[in-house]
Scaffold this motif. Sequence first.
Motif, PDB file in Angstrom:
ATOM      1  N   MET A 139       0.940  -1.126  -0.036  1.00  0.00           N
ATOM      2  CA  MET A 139      -0.189   0.007   0.027  1.00  0.00           C
ATOM      3  C   MET A 139       0.780   1.425  -0.035  1.00  0.00           C
ATOM      4  O   MET A 139       0.686   2.143  -0.706  1.00  0.00           O
ATOM      5  CB  MET A 139      -0.996  -0.179   1.207  1.00  0.00           C
ATOM      6  CG  MET A 139      -2.154   0.754   1.095  1.00  0.00           C
ATOM      7  SD  MET A 139      -3.122   1.005   2.397  1.00  0.00           S
ATOM      8  CE  MET A 139      -3.975  -0.697   2.532  1.00  0.00           C
ATOM      9  N   THR A 140       2.004   1.132   0.710  1.00  0.00           N
ATOM     10  CA  THR A 140       3.023   2.319   0.729  1.00  0.00           C
ATOM     11  C   THR A 140       3.470   2.710  -0.581  1.00  0.00           C
ATOM     12  O   THR A 140       3.210   3.897  -0.954  1.00  0.00           O
ATOM     13  CB  THR A 140       4.294   1.804   1.592  1.00  0.00           C
ATOM     14  OG1 THR A 140       3.849   1.370   2.807  1.00  0.00           O
ATOM     15  CG2 THR A 140       5.183   3.044   1.547  1.00  0.00           C
ATOM     16  N   ARG A 141       3.743   2.021  -1.540  1.00  0.00           N
ATOM     17  CA  ARG A 141       3.907   2.257  -2.796  1.00  0.00           C
ATOM     18  C   ARG A 141       2.902   2.850  -3.586  1.00  0.00           C
ATOM     19  O   ARG A 141       3.165   3.664  -4.606  1.00  0.00           O
ATOM     20  CB  ARG A 141       4.557   1.051  -3.685  1.00  0.00           C
ATOM     21  CG  ARG A 141       5.301   1.227  -4.837  1.00  0.00           C
ATOM     22  CD  ARG A 141       6.203   0.050  -5.166  1.00  0.00           C
ATOM     23  NE  ARG A 141       6.931   0.682  -6.222  1.00  0.00           N
ATOM     24  CZ  ARG A 141       8.337   1.179  -5.906  1.00  0.00           C
ATOM     25  NH1 ARG A 141       8.503   1.628  -4.544  1.00  0.00           N
ATOM     26  NH2 ARG A 141       9.043   1.968  -6.742  1.00  0.00           N
ATOM     27  N   ASN A 142       1.776   2.164  -3.329  1.00  0.00           N
ATOM     28  CA  ASN A 142       0.550   2.835  -4.228  1.00  0.00           C
ATOM     29  C   ASN A 142       0.344   4.401  -3.513  1.00  0.00           C
ATOM     30  O   ASN A 142      -0.031   5.146  -4.419  1.00  0.00           O
ATOM     31  CB  ASN A 142      -0.556   1.920  -3.726  1.00  0.00           C
ATOM     32  CG  ASN A 142      -0.465   0.572  -4.212  1.00  0.00           C
ATOM     33  OD1 ASN A 142       0.584   0.119  -4.835  1.00  0.00           O
ATOM     34  ND2 ASN A 142      -1.385  -0.313  -3.680  1.00  0.00           N
ATOM     35  N   ILE A 143       0.537   4.271  -2.259  1.00  0.00           N
ATOM     36  CA  ILE A 143       0.253   6.042  -1.979  1.00  0.00           C
ATOM     37  C   ILE A 143       1.293   6.886  -2.612  1.00  0.00           C
ATOM     38  O   ILE A 143       0.749   7.899  -2.887  1.00  0.00           O
ATOM     39  CB  ILE A 143       0.297   5.833  -0.281  1.00  0.00           C
ATOM     40  CG1 ILE A 143      -0.936   5.182   0.263  1.00  0.00           C
ATOM     41  CG2 ILE A 143       0.313   7.323  -0.125  1.00  0.00           C
ATOM     42  CD1 ILE A 143      -0.977   5.062   1.916  1.00  0.00           C
ATOM     43  N   GLN A 144       2.556   6.436  -2.422  1.00  0.00           N
ATOM     44  CA  GLN A 144       3.534   7.425  -3.166  1.00  0.00           C
ATOM     45  C   GLN A 144       3.230   7.573  -4.587  1.00  0.00           C
ATOM     46  O   GLN A 144       3.464   8.716  -5.119  1.00  0.00           O
ATOM     47  CB  GLN A 144       4.857   6.450  -2.848  1.00  0.00           C
ATOM     48  CG  GLN A 144       5.422   6.467  -1.509  1.00  0.00           C
ATOM     49  CD  GLN A 144       6.779   5.771  -1.386  1.00  0.00           C
ATOM     50  OE1 GLN A 144       6.948   4.564  -2.125  1.00  0.00           O
ATOM     51  NE2 GLN A 144       7.464   6.074  -0.440  1.00  0.00           N
ATOM     52  N   ARG A 145       2.886   6.367  -5.309  1.00  0.00           N
ATOM     53  CA  ARG A 145       2.476   6.724  -6.721  1.00  0.00           C
ATOM     54  C   ARG A 145       1.461   7.780  -7.013  1.00  0.00           C
ATOM     55  O   ARG A 145       1.551   8.537  -7.805  1.00  0.00           O
ATOM     56  CB  ARG A 145       2.137   5.271  -7.260  1.00  0.00           C
ATOM     57  CG  ARG A 145       3.383   4.425  -7.629  1.00  0.00           C
ATOM     58  CD  ARG A 145       3.335   3.973  -9.044  1.00  0.00           C
ATOM     59  NE  ARG A 145       4.454   3.005  -9.272  1.00  0.00           N
ATOM     60  CZ  ARG A 145       4.433   1.856  -9.306  1.00  0.00           C
ATOM     61  NH1 ARG A 145       3.380   1.260  -9.214  1.00  0.00           N
ATOM     62  NH2 ARG A 145       5.609   1.196  -9.466  1.00  0.00           N
ATOM     63  N   LEU A 146       0.350   7.522  -6.241  1.00  0.00           N
ATOM     64  CA  LEU A 146      -0.719   8.446  -6.072  1.00  0.00           C
ATOM     65  C   LEU A 146      -0.200   9.845  -6.009  1.00  0.00           C
ATOM     66  O   LEU A 146      -0.696  10.754  -6.577  1.00  0.00           O
ATOM     67  CB  LEU A 146      -1.920   7.948  -5.270  1.00  0.00           C
ATOM     68  CG  LEU A 146      -3.107   8.782  -5.171  1.00  0.00           C
ATOM     69  CD1 LEU A 146      -3.844   8.677  -6.308  1.00  0.00           C
ATOM     70  CD2 LEU A 146      -3.953   8.474  -3.912  1.00  0.00           C
TER      71      LEU A 146
END
Lengths: 461, 398
Positions: B1-8
């Motif tokens: 989820m961390t990576r997803n948040i960073q991408r967003l």
Amino acid sequence: MERGARNNQRAVSDAKADLDGSLLAAAPMTGWHYALFLALPVIFTMLAFAQLGLVEGGQLAPGRFIPVGALVFCLAGGSWSLWRWRPGHDRLLLPLVGILSGLGLVEVARLAPSLFLARQTVWLGLSTLALLAVALVPGDLRWLRRYRYTWLLAGLALLATTLVVGVNPSGFGARLWLGVGGIYFQPSELLKLLLLVFLASYLEDRREVLLHVEARIGRWQVPHPAYLGPMLLMWGFSMLMLIWQRDLGAALLFFGIFLAMLYVATGQGRYLLTGVILLMVATIVGYRLFDHVALRVDAWWNPWQEASGRSFQIVQSLLAFASGGVFGQGLGQGLPTAIPVVHTDFVFAAIGEEYGLMGALAVIACFVLLVSRAFHIALRAGRAFDRLLAAGIGASFGLQALVIMAGTLKLVPLTGVTLPFVSYGGSSLLTSMIMVGLLLHVSARHVPGNWVQTDELIVAG
Amino acid sequence: MTRNIQRLAQFVLLGFALMAASLVYWQVVRAPDLAARGDNPRLVQAELRLRRGRLLDRYGEVLAYSELLPGTPETLEAVQRRYLHPEATHAIGYYSLRYGTGGAEAAFDPLLRGQLPWLDQLLHRPQIGYDATLSIGLGAQHAADQGLGERRGAVLALDVATGEVLALVSHPAYDPNTLDDDWDALAEDPDAPLLNRATQGVYPLGDLARLVGLAGLFSAGITTPLDPLSTPLDEMLAPLSDSGYLATARQLGFDAAPPFDLLTGPGLLPDFDDQGTARDLAVTPLHMARFAAAIADDGRLPIPTLAYPAPPSSWPERVFAPSVAALLQAHTPTFEHMAGWAGVATPQETGDQPLSWYVGYAPIAAPRYAVVVVVEGSQDGQAVTLPIARQTVDAIQR
């Protein structure tokens, strides 16, 4: 599973580096620093009201500073309460909200009739109380998660009510408001909030299913109904807003928030792509079927041909930006009032004209900081629900600001959403403040060093 | 989820970067041409605040000024242009938010508008223009205006040495104070009151072709023994030939628009191949005034100007020898203290109504002023035009 674990390991270490390397995240803030940060919005707003008084009336009437007093009261009361009862809260949020809503008061005073300023000031007070109420709620936000279908039903009921008895305070245009005794409220704003809470809760609950179950039809891997169902539901929901309520901006924003949160929960780019394609289909269908959509798209695609007709607003907006140049005309000295309904949809153009490129970039910087803080809070939050909620709020602020900024800058067709905190409008201010309250609540519960302990590892393990 | 948040987060921040780039595009790159767009309401607002300079006659009398009207809470303070002397309308012209500028208001627009220094622009101080002094005198304007009376026509007087226009009257005229309301009616009026006949009216010379022919004959060295006033025109022009006549007209600048502050145009040379005659040569009163000045001033064709004093660049061009000028002067009929030629153009030549000319200079011995009078719809020649010329010259000399 092996690969997934490696990926997650890497993601975790990246996030760690991001947090440790970030000045904002690392900055320890003393009480004096906090007071200084909170003084900036007050000083800015006070100077702006003084300038406005001198430019418009040639004198400084004490009555003009009542909104500044209200702002001081809100910021002082808010910061003291948070400092006392939420010692771990994010220190940048309140100053950012202060400077944006201070700018909002200044712009309402500049652009709208004097009655509007009084209303906005009262709304600021109420919204601050709501922010504190949400931020200071004891315990975690379990109750928000638990009653998710209640929130969804409440939202749908609100929407249905608006469809039936909705009004428009100005007497014409889309009927998006509920009115009681001269006070108007825009339910779509509250709906946005309920949607964020519902989605955070729903996605937290279904995450594992969404991540690991796949459906196949013959050779083709297709989206699992667990994705497809809510996505089609959201899409239908947005189309409903678009068709029945003619609320282009809200429809776009809702769908955008949904896609953003779905992506945060699953990280599946192809579903994002599906969503974008659905959105484009909706736009094309809307363009073909509905005059109000076609009108806006045409006015956007080639505004110069009908600069005095249906593209009047967007052309006037661009002329305002151009007139501002780099340094701006100065507060009260431009002609932003040439743009119809400048105080809600086009407040960014007014800022561009009177504060210039510098001021408009500063506003963008404030939103960048606000959104960054929201995502930082999401990264540091322990629970998946908190992460999803904070990331959703960040995406909501970001998308809403982007949609209206891009609309005034002729990047996308114009949609009637507000610039959070800055545009005139009580419902918008109240909702935005509650969202910041939620962010503060999440940030205050963060335990340093605890953030790596997430469901990521559980999933990976 | 961390990576997803960073991408967003990256995606959203990229959006804000795009906004910043778009701001730079509209506020820096496109700003100049958008600011200049005609439908930009800021232009009108800036124009309303502009303190336009005054127009003065050569003696310092105020012809036009801008009055500052106090603003109401709804509207900013505004400036209203006022015109005091209807007898000088066609020289002064007009200044209108809707219809732009005309006459001297157009010719001296940059001066009248002035320039706002950078600091004053920053402080939103109103732009204050400079006064412009015109070469016309109100006395001469008044006399010429009175002389023309209700008749359609034009009067133009030049200082033969400097080229300064001393009087410029065109009838019918209009009221520049109420131009915004009257414009449509004026534009459709068959008498064309918006037309400045002194500089834009192209009139056939008729009898005055004799004067042009005489200048050509003398320049060619043919000092004819014939009496230039009584010999038939064809007989008189015979030694010159058609091409010689046209060459003279070109030499006098009739085929081009005279260099002048106001709008003007070229004359029309006769087409001898298509039944044209010397009498069909058509020019503006301004052309004839320059010609008269050349006769009066040793063959020097002045460069006319509406500015006072005349700008130093106005060096006259010599179009014929001083001896030719002396011969022309010797053959010019005189009346009291004026020397000049009167003539009539017939309806066949004008295609419409007859008109009467007078082209002359004064004083006879040491000429200083050239004057041209045209009266439309009159066949009376000297009887109607000479008094107007005399009144005008008298007023100039007074």
